[in-house]
Design a protein around this motif. Sequence first.
Motif, PDB file in Angstrom:
ATOM      1  N   VAL A 225       0.828  -1.209   0.000  1.00 59.71           N
ATOM      2  CA  VAL A 225       0.000   0.000   0.000  1.00 59.71           C
ATOM      3  C   VAL A 225       0.862   1.257   0.000  1.00 59.71           C
ATOM      4  CG1 VAL A 225      -2.092  -1.003   0.965  1.00 59.71           C
ATOM      5  CG2 VAL A 225      -0.271  -0.265   2.512  1.00 59.71           C
ATOM      6  N   HIS A 226       2.005   1.189   0.674  1.00 57.40           N
ATOM      7  CA  HIS A 226       2.916   2.339   0.741  1.00 57.40           C
ATOM      8  C   HIS A 226       3.346   2.762  -0.657  1.00 57.40           C
ATOM      9  CE1 HIS A 226       5.911   4.979   2.493  1.00 57.40           C
ATOM     10  NE2 HIS A 226       6.879   4.373   1.849  1.00 57.40           N
ATOM     11  N   HIS A 227       3.660   1.793  -1.517  1.00 55.71           N
ATOM     12  CA  HIS A 227       4.132   2.122  -2.855  1.00 55.71           C
ATOM     13  C   HIS A 227       3.000   2.480  -3.813  1.00 55.71           C
ATOM     14  CE1 HIS A 227       8.149   1.339  -1.708  1.00 55.71           C
ATOM     15  NE2 HIS A 227       7.992   0.052  -1.546  1.00 55.71           N
ATOM     16  N   MET A 228       1.771   2.349  -3.365  1.00 56.07           N
ATOM     17  CA  MET A 228       0.646   2.868  -4.141  1.00 56.07           C
ATOM     18  C   MET A 228       0.260   4.271  -3.679  1.00 56.07           C
ATOM     19  SD  MET A 228      -1.974  -0.241  -5.078  1.00 56.07           S
ATOM     20  CE  MET A 228      -2.249  -0.868  -3.432  1.00 56.07           C
ATOM     21  N   GLY A 229       1.040   4.838  -2.765  1.00 54.67           N
ATOM     22  CA  GLY A 229       0.773   6.180  -2.278  1.00 54.67           C
ATOM     23  C   GLY A 229      -0.198   6.249  -1.116  1.00 54.67           C
ATOM     24  N   ARG A 230      -0.630   5.099  -0.631  1.00 54.62           N
ATOM     25  CA  ARG A 230      -1.595   5.057   0.473  1.00 54.62           C
ATOM     26  C   ARG A 230      -0.820   5.161   1.792  1.00 54.62           C
ATOM     27  NH1 ARG A 230      -6.587   2.869  -1.758  1.00 54.62           N
ATOM     28  NH2 ARG A 230      -7.258   2.359   0.359  1.00 54.62           N
ATOM     29  N   GLU A 231      -0.331   6.359   2.044  1.00 54.71           N
ATOM     30  CA  GLU A 231       0.602   6.582   3.155  1.00 54.71           C
ATOM     31  C   GLU A 231       0.002   6.192   4.500  1.00 54.71           C
ATOM     32  OE1 GLU A 231       3.692  10.064   4.476  1.00 54.71           O
ATOM     33  OE2 GLU A 231       1.688  10.666   3.823  1.00 54.71           O
ATOM     34  N   ALA A 232      -1.223   6.589   4.759  1.00 48.32           N
ATOM     35  CA  ALA A 232      -1.841   6.298   6.053  1.00 48.32           C
ATOM     36  C   ALA A 232      -1.930   4.793   6.284  1.00 48.32           C
ATOM     37  CB  ALA A 232      -3.228   6.933   6.138  1.00 48.32           C
ATOM     38  N   ASP A 233      -2.311   4.039   5.251  1.00 51.59           N
ATOM     39  CA  ASP A 233      -2.400   2.587   5.381  1.00 51.59           C
ATOM     40  C   ASP A 233      -1.023   1.980   5.644  1.00 51.59           C
ATOM     41  OD1 ASP A 233      -5.089   2.801   4.865  1.00 51.59           O
ATOM     42  OD2 ASP A 233      -4.934   2.212   2.759  1.00 51.59           O
ATOM     43  N   GLY A 234      -0.008   2.485   4.936  1.00 52.15           N
ATOM     44  CA  GLY A 234       1.338   1.974   5.133  1.00 52.15           C
ATOM     45  C   GLY A 234       1.850   2.239   6.535  1.00 52.15           C
ATOM     46  N   LEU A 235       1.574   3.428   7.054  1.00 54.11           N
ATOM     47  CA  LEU A 235       2.012   3.767   8.408  1.00 54.11           C
ATOM     48  C   LEU A 235       1.258   2.959   9.454  1.00 54.11           C
ATOM     49  CD1 LEU A 235       2.492   7.636   8.157  1.00 54.11           C
ATOM     50  CD2 LEU A 235       4.220   5.831   8.034  1.00 54.11           C
ATOM     51  N   ASP A 236      -0.011   2.692   9.226  1.00 55.12           N
ATOM     52  CA  ASP A 236      -0.775   1.849  10.151  1.00 55.12           C
ATOM     53  C   ASP A 236      -0.169   0.445  10.221  1.00 55.12           C
ATOM     54  OD1 ASP A 236      -2.534   3.849  10.819  1.00 55.12           O
ATOM     55  OD2 ASP A 236      -4.143   3.166   9.480  1.00 55.12           O
ATOM     56  N   ALA A 237       0.206  -0.095   9.072  1.00 57.17           N
ATOM     57  CA  ALA A 237       0.835  -1.417   9.045  1.00 57.17           C
ATOM     58  C   ALA A 237       2.170  -1.384   9.790  1.00 57.17           C
ATOM     59  CB  ALA A 237       1.039  -1.875   7.605  1.00 57.17           C
ATOM     60  N   ALA A 238       2.937  -0.335   9.576  1.00 62.73           N
ATOM     61  CA  ALA A 238       4.224  -0.215  10.257  1.00 62.73           C
ATOM     62  C   ALA A 238       4.033  -0.146  11.771  1.00 62.73           C
ATOM     63  CB  ALA A 238       4.967   1.019   9.747  1.00 62.73           C
ATOM     64  N   ARG A 239       3.083   0.649  12.230  1.00 61.65           N
ATOM     65  CA  ARG A 239       2.844   0.769  13.679  1.00 61.65           C
ATOM     66  C   ARG A 239       2.434  -0.568  14.279  1.00 61.65           C
ATOM     67  NH1 ARG A 239       0.084   5.512  11.791  1.00 61.65           N
ATOM     68  NH2 ARG A 239       1.319   7.401  12.216  1.00 61.65           N
ATOM     69  N   ARG A 240       1.546  -1.280  13.568  1.00 60.84           N
ATOM     70  CA  ARG A 240       1.101  -2.579  14.081  1.00 60.84           C
ATOM     71  C   ARG A 240       2.281  -3.526  14.256  1.00 60.84           C
ATOM     72  NH1 ARG A 240      -1.626  -4.536   9.670  1.00 60.84           N
ATOM     73  NH2 ARG A 240       0.408  -5.311   9.037  1.00 60.84           N
ATOM     74  N   ASN A 241       3.163  -3.568  13.267  1.00 61.55           N
ATOM     75  CA  ASN A 241       4.302  -4.470  13.350  1.00 61.55           C
ATOM     76  C   ASN A 241       5.319  -4.018  14.382  1.00 61.55           C
ATOM     77  OD1 ASN A 241       3.161  -6.061  11.410  1.00 61.55           O
ATOM     78  ND2 ASN A 241       4.451  -5.344   9.739  1.00 61.55           N
ATOM     79  N   VAL A 242       5.531  -2.707  14.481  1.00 63.50           N
ATOM     80  CA  VAL A 242       6.439  -2.194  15.513  1.00 63.50           C
ATOM     81  C   VAL A 242       5.935  -2.593  16.895  1.00 63.50           C
ATOM     82  CG1 VAL A 242       7.249  -0.077  16.635  1.00 63.50           C
ATOM     83  CG2 VAL A 242       7.391  -0.307  14.148  1.00 63.50           C
ATOM     84  N   ASP A 243       4.637  -2.484  17.123  1.00 66.41           N
ATOM     85  CA  ASP A 243       4.066  -2.907  18.408  1.00 66.41           C
ATOM     86  C   ASP A 243       4.311  -4.398  18.651  1.00 66.41           C
ATOM     87  OD1 ASP A 243       3.112  -0.431  19.209  1.00 66.41           O
ATOM     88  OD2 ASP A 243       1.123  -0.723  18.322  1.00 66.41           O
ATOM     89  N   ALA A 244       4.058  -5.214  17.619  1.00 72.88           N
ATOM     90  CA  ALA A 244       4.213  -6.666  17.777  1.00 72.88           C
ATOM     91  C   ALA A 244       5.654  -7.040  18.096  1.00 72.88           C
ATOM     92  CB  ALA A 244       3.743  -7.373  16.506  1.00 72.88           C
ATOM     93  N   TRP A 245       6.595  -6.468  17.374  1.00 70.67           N
ATOM     94  CA  TRP A 245       8.001  -6.824  17.597  1.00 70.67           C
ATOM     95  C   TRP A 245       8.550  -6.193  18.872  1.00 70.67           C
ATOM     96  CZ3 TRP A 245       8.384  -5.749  11.779  1.00 70.67           C
ATOM     97  CH2 TRP A 245       8.142  -6.939  11.069  1.00 70.67           C
ATOM     98  N   THR A 246       8.040  -5.027  19.256  1.00 63.62           N
ATOM     99  CA  THR A 246       8.482  -4.417  20.506  1.00 63.62           C
ATOM    100  C   THR A 246       8.098  -5.285  21.695  1.00 63.62           C
ATOM    101  OG1 THR A 246       8.376  -2.177  19.577  1.00 63.62           O
ATOM    102  CG2 THR A 246       8.287  -2.371  21.978  1.00 63.62           C
ATOM    103  N   ARG A 247       6.927  -5.901  21.638  1.00 62.12           N
ATOM    104  CA  ARG A 247       6.537  -6.819  22.724  1.00 62.12           C
ATOM    105  C   ARG A 247       7.525  -7.968  22.830  1.00 62.12           C
ATOM    106  NH1 ARG A 247       1.236  -5.483  20.786  1.00 62.12           N
ATOM    107  NH2 ARG A 247       1.227  -7.279  19.373  1.00 62.12           N
ATOM    108  N   GLU A 248       7.990  -8.484  21.685  1.00 61.44           N
ATOM    109  CA  GLU A 248       8.966  -9.568  21.711  1.00 61.44           C
ATOM    110  C   GLU A 248      10.329  -9.076  22.214  1.00 61.44           C
ATOM    111  OE1 GLU A 248       8.491 -12.725  21.147  1.00 61.44           O
ATOM    112  OE2 GLU A 248       6.420 -12.592  20.434  1.00 61.44           O
ATOM    113  N   ILE A 249      10.718  -7.894  21.769  1.00 61.27           N
ATOM    114  CA  ILE A 249      12.010  -7.326  22.182  1.00 61.27           C
ATOM    115  C   ILE A 249      12.034  -7.106  23.691  1.00 61.27           C
ATOM    116  CG2 ILE A 249      13.505  -5.287  22.016  1.00 61.27           C
ATOM    117  CD1 ILE A 249      12.405  -4.982  19.086  1.00 61.27           C
TER     118      ILE A 249
END
Length: 429
Positions: A225-249
């Motif tokens: 979605v990021h490369h289709m210009g859908r910035e908000a969707d791309g950032l939402d995906a990034a935040r979700r994954n950052v949260d998931a991996w931060t819990r593991e870290i």
Amino acid sequence: MQTSFTPGQLADPATASSEGVIRKCVHCGFCTATCPTYVLLGDELDSPRGRIYLIKDMLEKQRKPGPETVKHVDRCLSCLSCMTTCPSGVNYMHLVDHARAYIHENYKRPWHERAMRQVLAWVLPYPARFRAALTLAKLGRPFAPLIAGVKPLAAMLAMAPRRVPAPVAAKNSTVPGAGARVALLQGCAEPVLKPEYRAAAVRLLNRAGYDAVFAAGEGCCGALVHHMGREADGLDAARRNVDAWTREIEGEGLAAIVVTASGCGTTIKDYGFMLRNDAAYADKAARVSALARDISELLVEADLPRGDGRGLTVAYHSACSLQHGQKVTEAPRRLLAAAGYVVRTPVEAHLCCGSAGTYNILQPEIAGRLGDRKTANLERLQADVIATGNVGCAMQIGQRSGTPVVHVIELLDWATGGPAPAALAHRNA
């Protein structure tokens, strides 16, 4: 390149970043020689330098993008070959990402383009939806001649595999005396199209002495979605994954976040930049990006068992997202050679195969020409197998080649005690 942005415009962080990128461009034109679309089409506006002029004009004048500007920006593959070539350090990736987001917000595409992009954004990042869409595509094959004029739809039908693999659940896999713990990206398209890649990766990581885990709540990296210009969707995906991996870290800890789809790896390594202006996520995103590694980067430093390449010759296709986006060029070749394979590299190895996320759907004609060109160069090597590090490349080349196409990790897994890749099972004698 001289710019004339106003102080008010530069108060916007995205514009300020793009202005810095534009100013670094010195018009040298080195990028034109390695840009796939310029090599094919010979149009200055289909080169990075030409697109920079168009983007500069669009952003400086804050004009609504016209069809001509959109056409040339859309034709960019984001292969980032220009960044490898550029002597001035122009970060074209960040510039074109900003341009796409600006176009998405300020340009009204024809209804059929909007509909296609909406469908892709709604389906591809979600494995269950993607699997259902592939099943429908199989049923729709007989009707392909009826939609030949709708090129994106025709391209989707042509690319759909004839057999959709059954879903395979992601399971943590630990080994006694593991030296470290790593999280393996689950992703979206790869486990649907090629679940065997993940299975091979887990076996290899365990063999190398790593516990391999999957973070709860992690999903698509956001690249599609990021490369289709859908910035908000791309950032939402990034935040979700950052949260998931931060819990593991912050839980049991992680030595690395390991990625087997290099297109995803390039985006995850950029999370720190993408979320730099988000006070709640900037530090966490930077930490995640610092831990992200392509699986070849990790394994080249590991103590893998001695491999048996069975005398096979491998034509290695370096995915653009790996060689240009992440600057990982030698690790996969070194691993394959150490595993006993004879490794060959094609001419024009720097040029894109035309897959590029959704590019081969949205720009099927250019993607097709690039795919044919890449496949011909690979087949001239007369290898036993073609290996790559990105599922999109594997699908694009596999659709055209009579030579089996596998992931690098499948060959490494086989050489060090794992099963033969399905495409090479006949050689496991």
